[in-house]
Design a protein around this motif. Structure first.
Motif, short mmCIF file in Angstrom:
data_model
loop_
_atom_site.label_atom_id
_atom_site.label_comp_id
_atom_site.label_asym_id
_atom_site.label_seq_id
_atom_site.Cartn_x
_atom_site.Cartn_y
_atom_site.Cartn_z
N GLN A 1 0.81 -1.22 0.00
CA GLN A 1 0.00 0.00 0.00
C GLN A 1 0.85 1.28 0.00
OE1 GLN A 1 -1.71 -2.07 3.33
NE2 GLN A 1 -3.73 -1.29 2.77
N ASN A 2 2.15 1.15 -0.20
CA ASN A 2 3.05 2.30 -0.25
C ASN A 2 3.63 2.40 -1.67
OD1 ASN A 2 4.98 4.28 0.08
ND2 ASN A 2 5.92 3.37 1.89
N PRO A 3 2.84 2.94 -2.62
CA PRO A 3 3.28 2.94 -4.02
C PRO A 3 4.54 3.77 -4.27
CG PRO A 3 1.28 4.24 -3.77
CD PRO A 3 1.52 3.54 -2.46
N GLN A 4 4.79 4.80 -3.47
CA GLN A 4 6.01 5.60 -3.66
C GLN A 4 7.24 4.75 -3.40
OE1 GLN A 4 5.70 9.01 -1.11
NE2 GLN A 4 4.30 10.08 -2.47
N ALA A 5 7.23 4.00 -2.30
CA ALA A 5 8.38 3.15 -1.98
C ALA A 5 8.53 2.04 -3.02
CB ALA A 5 8.23 2.56 -0.58
N LEU A 6 7.43 1.42 -3.40
CA LEU A 6 7.49 0.36 -4.41
C LEU A 6 8.11 0.90 -5.70
CD1 LEU A 6 6.90 -2.46 -5.48
CD2 LEU A 6 4.57 -1.68 -5.99
N GLY A 7 7.66 2.06 -6.15
CA GLY A 7 8.22 2.66 -7.36
C GLY A 7 9.70 2.96 -7.22
N PHE A 8 10.10 3.45 -6.06
CA PHE A 8 11.51 3.74 -5.80
C PHE A 8 12.35 2.47 -5.93
CE2 PHE A 8 14.88 3.56 -2.55
CZ PHE A 8 15.74 4.54 -3.04
N TYR A 9 11.92 1.39 -5.28
CA TYR A 9 12.71 0.15 -5.31
C TYR A 9 12.74 -0.46 -6.72
CZ TYR A 9 12.97 0.48 -0.26
OH TYR A 9 13.22 0.91 1.03
N LEU A 10 11.63 -0.39 -7.43
CA LEU A 10 11.63 -0.88 -8.81
C LEU A 10 12.62 -0.09 -9.65
CD1 LEU A 10 7.80 -1.41 -9.33
CD2 LEU A 10 9.55 -3.21 -9.21
N LYS A 11 12.65 1.22 -9.47
CA LYS A 11 13.57 2.08 -10.22
C LYS A 11 15.03 1.79 -9.86
CE LYS A 11 14.36 6.95 -11.30
NZ LYS A 11 14.01 8.33 -10.96
N GLN A 12 15.26 1.32 -8.64
CA GLN A 12 16.63 1.02 -8.20
C GLN A 12 17.08 -0.39 -8.58
OE1 GLN A 12 18.41 3.61 -7.05
NE2 GLN A 12 16.50 4.70 -7.36
N GLY A 13 16.24 -1.10 -9.34
CA GLY A 13 16.66 -2.41 -9.85
C GLY A 13 16.11 -3.61 -9.11
N PHE A 14 15.16 -3.40 -8.22
CA PHE A 14 14.55 -4.52 -7.51
C PHE A 14 13.33 -5.03 -8.28
CE2 PHE A 14 17.26 -2.91 -4.29
CZ PHE A 14 17.49 -3.94 -3.39
N GLU A 15 12.99 -6.29 -8.06
CA GLU A 15 11.81 -6.88 -8.67
C GLU A 15 11.02 -7.61 -7.58
OE1 GLU A 15 12.95 -9.78 -11.58
OE2 GLU A 15 14.43 -10.69 -10.27
N VAL A 16 9.72 -7.68 -7.75
CA VAL A 16 8.86 -8.38 -6.80
C VAL A 16 9.01 -9.88 -7.02
CG1 VAL A 16 6.48 -8.76 -6.05
CG2 VAL A 16 7.25 -6.45 -6.71
N ILE A 17 9.29 -10.61 -5.94
CA ILE A 17 9.46 -12.06 -6.04
C ILE A 17 8.43 -12.82 -5.21
CG2 ILE A 17 11.91 -11.96 -6.62
CD1 ILE A 17 12.44 -12.69 -3.61
N GLY A 18 7.60 -12.09 -4.45
CA GLY A 18 6.59 -12.77 -3.64
C GLY A 18 5.73 -11.76 -2.91
N ARG A 19 4.71 -12.28 -2.22
CA ARG A 19 3.76 -11.42 -1.52
C ARG A 19 3.20 -12.18 -0.33
NH1 ARG A 19 -1.76 -10.48 -1.28
NH2 ARG A 19 -2.39 -8.27 -1.22
N THR A 20 2.99 -11.48 0.76
CA THR A 20 2.26 -12.04 1.90
C THR A 20 1.10 -11.11 2.22
OG1 THR A 20 3.74 -10.94 3.47
CG2 THR A 20 4.25 -13.22 2.92
#
Length: 157
Positions: A112-131
């Protein structure tokens, strides 16, 4: 953009300031969390979580802490910037340090924190799972992220 070029190691005497940065940052970016839950988490940050990680921080020209990151077992467990200092590259600097010097390549982010998610995606991270729940079992979904292999290799090269 004012770059804070030196990464510092905060002391336990800095914990009150770190907890205040944590709270200010969370209140500015986590509008989905009730205030009572933020208060509970702040107490845990102060009494447990800061001691459970290796900490690094940024400071301004007056030597006031402006942001911090905490890493444990290759995972960025916390990364928070004083809201007055957002947009200055501090998050990128702390994350880069955690990756390059603390062997961090994983993290969790509130869905629920789209700013942080966008930041990490831009820094080269990818989503690998969800809880469905956060670490305390509350209904705040977490996305598990890992630094993409190509990013890891390019940082090493």
């Amino acid at each position: 953009m004012r770059q804070h070029s030196v990464i510092h190691t905060p002391q336990s005497s800095d914990y009150a300031r770190l907890a205040q940065i944590w709270e200010d940052s969370v209140r500015a970016t986590h509008d989905f969390l009730p205030g009572s839950y933020i208060d509970l988490l702040k107490n845990l940050v102060l009494t447990r979580y800061l001691d459970a990680v290796m900490l690094v921080c940024t400071k301004d020209s007056r030597q006031h802490i402006t942001g911090f990151a905490g890493v444990a077992a290759g995972k960025v467990e916390m990364l928070f910037i004083d809201p007055q200092h957002r947009g200055q590259g501090l998050g990128r600097q702390l994350l880069g340090y955690a990756i390059d010097h603390m062997n961090a390549d994983e993290l969790d982010v509130n869905e629920q924190n789209p700013q942080a998610l966008g930041f990490y995606l831009k820094q080269g991270f990818e989503v690998i799972g969800r809880t469905e729940h956060d670490g305390l079992g509350q209904p705040y979904p977490l996305l598990h992220m890992r630094l993409r292999q190509a990013q890891q290799q390019s940082r090493q090269g």
